[in-house]
Scaffold this motif. Structure first.
Motif, PDB file in Angstrom:
ATOM      1  N   ALA A  27       0.831  -1.205   0.000  1.00 33.00           N
ATOM      2  CA  ALA A  27       0.000   0.000   0.000  1.00 33.00           C
ATOM      3  C   ALA A  27       0.867   1.257   0.000  1.00 33.00           C
ATOM      4  N   GLU A  28       1.956   1.246   0.763  1.00 34.30           N
ATOM      5  CA  GLU A  28       2.872   2.389   0.773  1.00 34.30           C
ATOM      6  C   GLU A  28       3.523   2.582  -0.595  1.00 34.30           C
ATOM      7  N   LEU A  29       3.939   1.492  -1.211  1.00 36.58           N
ATOM      8  CA  LEU A  29       4.524   1.579  -2.552  1.00 36.58           C
ATOM      9  C   LEU A  29       3.520   2.137  -3.551  1.00 36.58           C
ATOM     10  N   THR A  30       2.293   1.682  -3.469  1.00 39.97           N
ATOM     11  CA  THR A  30       1.254   2.147  -4.379  1.00 39.97           C
ATOM     12  C   THR A  30       0.985   3.633  -4.195  1.00 39.97           C
ATOM     13  N   GLU A  31       0.933   4.070  -2.950  1.00 40.92           N
ATOM     14  CA  GLU A  31       0.688   5.489  -2.656  1.00 40.92           C
ATOM     15  C   GLU A  31       1.796   6.370  -3.233  1.00 40.92           C
ATOM     16  N   ARG A  32       3.037   5.972  -3.031  1.00 42.26           N
ATOM     17  CA  ARG A  32       4.169   6.751  -3.552  1.00 42.26           C
ATOM     18  C   ARG A  32       4.191   6.728  -5.083  1.00 42.26           C
ATOM     19  N   ALA A  33       3.933   5.576  -5.666  1.00 42.61           N
ATOM     20  CA  ALA A  33       3.921   5.470  -7.128  1.00 42.61           C
ATOM     21  C   ALA A  33       2.817   6.341  -7.720  1.00 42.61           C
ATOM     22  N   GLN A  34       1.677   6.418  -7.050  1.00 46.88           N
ATOM     23  CA  GLN A  34       0.578   7.273  -7.511  1.00 46.88           C
ATOM     24  C   GLN A  34       1.001   8.742  -7.476  1.00 46.88           C
ATOM     25  N   ALA A  35       1.689   9.148  -6.411  1.00 49.42           N
ATOM     26  CA  ALA A  35       2.164  10.536  -6.309  1.00 49.42           C
ATOM     27  C   ALA A  35       3.171  10.839  -7.413  1.00 49.42           C
ATOM     28  N   ASP A  51       4.704  14.352  -8.972  1.00 48.61           N
ATOM     29  CA  ASP A  51       5.548  14.710  -7.831  1.00 48.61           C
ATOM     30  C   ASP A  51       6.786  13.816  -7.830  1.00 48.61           C
ATOM     31  N   VAL A  52       7.802  14.234  -8.594  1.00 47.51           N
ATOM     32  CA  VAL A  52       9.015  13.419  -8.697  1.00 47.51           C
ATOM     33  C   VAL A  52       9.972  13.648  -7.534  1.00 47.51           C
ATOM     34  N   SER A  53       9.531  14.422  -6.547  1.00 50.54           N
ATOM     35  CA  SER A  53      10.350  14.582  -5.340  1.00 50.54           C
ATOM     36  C   SER A  53      10.110  13.424  -4.369  1.00 50.54           C
ATOM     37  N   GLN A  54       9.112  12.612  -4.662  1.00 51.66           N
ATOM     38  CA  GLN A  54       8.781  11.475  -3.800  1.00 51.66           C
ATOM     39  C   GLN A  54       9.879  10.417  -3.865  1.00 51.66           C
ATOM     40  N   THR A  55      10.152   9.830  -2.725  1.00 49.19           N
ATOM     41  CA  THR A  55      11.001   8.641  -2.683  1.00 49.19           C
ATOM     42  C   THR A  55      10.268   7.577  -1.892  1.00 49.19           C
ATOM     43  N   VAL A  56      10.549   6.357  -2.214  1.00 51.67           N
ATOM     44  CA  VAL A  56       9.897   5.237  -1.552  1.00 51.67           C
ATOM     45  C   VAL A  56      10.790   4.772  -0.417  1.00 51.67           C
ATOM     46  N   GLN A  57      10.231   4.717   0.778  1.00 53.73           N
ATOM     47  CA  GLN A  57      10.976   4.256   1.943  1.00 53.73           C
ATOM     48  C   GLN A  57      10.188   3.145   2.614  1.00 53.73           C
ATOM     49  N   VAL A  58      10.349   1.959   2.116  1.00 56.83           N
ATOM     50  CA  VAL A  58       9.645   0.807   2.665  1.00 56.83           C
ATOM     51  C   VAL A  58      10.641  -0.038   3.441  1.00 56.83           C
ATOM     52  N   GLU A  59      10.311  -0.319   4.675  1.00 62.36           N
ATOM     53  CA  GLU A  59      11.157  -1.175   5.507  1.00 62.36           C
ATOM     54  C   GLU A  59      10.799  -2.628   5.200  1.00 62.36           C
ATOM     55  N   ALA A  60      11.335  -3.132   4.126  1.00 58.30           N
ATOM     56  CA  ALA A  60      11.016  -4.496   3.713  1.00 58.30           C
ATOM     57  C   ALA A  60      12.273  -5.158   3.175  1.00 58.30           C
ATOM     58  N   LYS A  61      12.208  -6.443   3.051  1.00 56.41           N
ATOM     59  CA  LYS A  61      13.309  -7.219   2.493  1.00 56.41           C
ATOM     60  C   LYS A  61      12.792  -7.997   1.292  1.00 56.41           C
ATOM     61  N   GLY A  62      13.705  -8.460   0.497  1.00 61.83           N
ATOM     62  CA  GLY A  62      13.341  -9.322  -0.620  1.00 61.83           C
ATOM     63  C   GLY A  62      12.765  -8.556  -1.793  1.00 61.83           C
TER      64      GLY A  62
END
Length: 109
Positions: free
Chosen positions: A61-69, A74-85
């Motif tokens: 959901a966080e990835l989707t929200e950032r990708a939508q932005a 809004d290319v100032s967005q960066t994705v910060q997901v605390e995930a592995k793999g």
């Protein structure tokens, strides 16, 4: 063939194994009481879904929200997901794509 499992795959596997062990032990100790086994199974399934939601659905959901932005410009967005793999790879890829878009916009200006 080399089997490679991601962090999320291990979480899912260990969760399912844990609940199977609990279910087996409860069935063994409470053979005559099927209702308790049923309730325990339902609770185990609910806990499994909560764990999967935390480790899988929330990061997606966080990835989707950032990708939508980013899609909205809004290319100032960066994705910060605390995930592995795989989710970590996807987040890194989205960040690289955003950086490429920023550079392209700068070149075009």
């Amino acid at each position: 063939m080399k089997l490679r499992m991601s962090y999320l795959s291990w979480v899912i596997l260990l969760t399912l194994i844990g609940f199977e062990i609990v279910s087996y032990l409860l069935d063994y100790f409470l053979q005559d009481n099927r209702m308790i086994s049923f309730v325990t199974s339902v609770v185990s399934i609910m806990i499994s879904f909560m764990i999967l939601r935390y480790f899988l659905v929330k990061p997606i959901a966080e990835l989707t929200e950032r990708a939508q932005a980013i899609m909205d410009g809004d290319v100032s967005q960066t994705v910060q997901v605390e995930a592995k793999g795989e989710l970590e790879v996807l987040a890194r890829t989205i960040n690289n794509m955003t950086e490429s878009l920023r550079n392209l916009i700068i070149k075009l200006q």
